[in-house]
Design an enzyme around this catalytic site. Structure first.
Site, short mmCIF file in Angstrom:
data_model
loop_
_atom_site.label_atom_id
_atom_site.label_comp_id
_atom_site.label_asym_id
_atom_site.label_seq_id
_atom_site.Cartn_x
_atom_site.Cartn_y
_atom_site.Cartn_z
CB ILE A 132 -0.93 0.00 1.23
CG1 ILE A 132 -1.92 -1.19 1.16
CG2 ILE A 132 -1.68 1.33 1.33
CD1 ILE A 132 -2.93 -1.11 0.03
CE LYS A 133 3.95 4.57 -5.11
NZ LYS A 133 4.07 4.76 -6.57
CB ILE A 134 0.92 5.89 2.48
CG1 ILE A 134 -0.12 4.76 2.56
CG2 ILE A 134 0.45 7.10 3.27
CD1 ILE A 134 -0.32 4.20 3.96
#
EC number: 2.2.1.2
Length: 323
Positions: A132-134
């Site tokens: 999950i890219k944040i």
């Protein structure tokens, strides 16, 4: 003579494809793939990906509800559809990005991440194949800490332009970080009106500094250099844990036989004189030290704004189709 791409892999660097255009990545044999709203937007305009949009639209219509909710549902499902197709091509993990408008909201970032993982699960894809890219804001780093610690969800902290962000990410236990190279070079070229050799490239230097800090202090977080303007930036980082590279630069490396010696070596980091710092329990210090870096502040702001704008454009395309 093996290609520069094969030589890069031989230095120990894991090659990752930076593209939503999954039809074009198979021949480079990347381990992983990264996507972002801008890449998905670009790919979604191509005719061959129309069927993915159709799936997302049908899903949102079936769920129903107010139009804005349907648009959000369609976007989430579209991201997952792209991820699902990419995972058919690569053996490793795909990075799927949380909407950049949540970059300053820890709780919303966590909730969106959990929802995306749930959607992947409905497609039979386990969370161990997803990152999950944040964005690496304070709130994003804290979201990554919660996702890793409490949910066993692996994160990719992106839009990283400084050691301050990288230290926070490592302390949060992020699985992987994406320090940007080319965008740092862009800023310095615009600011100094100077040209930089690949050896002097400030983006390359930034990743080297982060890599050496992590290796010296024994952090397991993977360093994945990102955002490249040319192959010189890539070959200067040979030996970095991972590098995520666009298909056009992968093609250049594949067609080149230039030698690619190892430039980054974890075993040499222990002898380097680098001060240890801590930010994870000191938001004020994190914000102050980050604020001292004008380039990083400006590039983080710009990056969040651009990703958010491209997500809005993508949503407007979906909204038209839902009408």
């Amino acid at each position: 003579m093996s290609s520069s791409l094969e030589q890069l892999k031989a230095t120990g660097t894991t090659v990752v494809s930076d593209s939503g255009d999954f039809a074009s990545i198979g021949k480079y044999k990347p381990q992983d793939a990264t996507t972002n709203p801008s890449l998905i937007l670009a790919a979604s305009k191509k005719a061959e990906y129309a069927k993915l949009i159709d799936v997302a639209i049908d899903y949102a219509k079936q769920k129903g509800g107010p139009i804005d909710q349907q648009v959000d549902d369609a976007l989430d499902r579209l991201l997952v559809e792209f991820g699902k197709e990419i995972l058919k091509i690569i053996p490793g993990k795909v990075s799927t990005e949380v909407d950049a408008r949540y970059s300053f909201d820890t709780e919303a970032s966590v909730n969106k991440a959990l929802h995306l993982i749930e959607l992947y699960g409905e497609q039979g894809i386990s969370k161990d194949r997803i990152l999950i890219k944040i964005a690496a804001t304070w709130e994003g780093i804290k979201a990554a800490e919660i996702l890793q610690r409490d949910h066993g969800i692996n994160t990719n902290l992106t839009l990283m332009f400084s050691l301050v962000q990288a230290i926070g990410a490592a302390e949060a236990g992020a699985y992987l970080i994406s320090p940007f190279v080319g965008r740092i070079l862009d800023w310095f070229k615009a600011s100094t009106k100077k040209e930089y050799s690949k050896e002097e490239d400030p983006g390359v230097q930034s990743v080297k500094t982060i890599f050496n800090y992590y290796k010296k202090y024994g952090y397991n977080t993977i360093v994945m250099g990102a955002s490249f303007r040319n192959t010189g930036e890539i070959t200067e980082l040979a030996g970095c844990d991972y590098l995520t590279i666009s298909p056009n630069l992968l093609e250049e490396l594949l067609n080149s036989n230039e030698p690619v010696p190892k430039k980054l070596d974890a075993s040499q980091a222990s002898s380097l004189d680098i001060e240890k710092k801590s930010y994870i329990n000191d938001e004020a210090l994190f914000r102050f030290d980050f604020n001292e870096d004008q380039m990083a502040v400006e590039k983080l702001r710009e990056g969040i704004s651009k990703f958010a704008a491209d997500a809005v454009t993508l949503k407007s395309i979906l909204k038209e189709k839902l009408a």
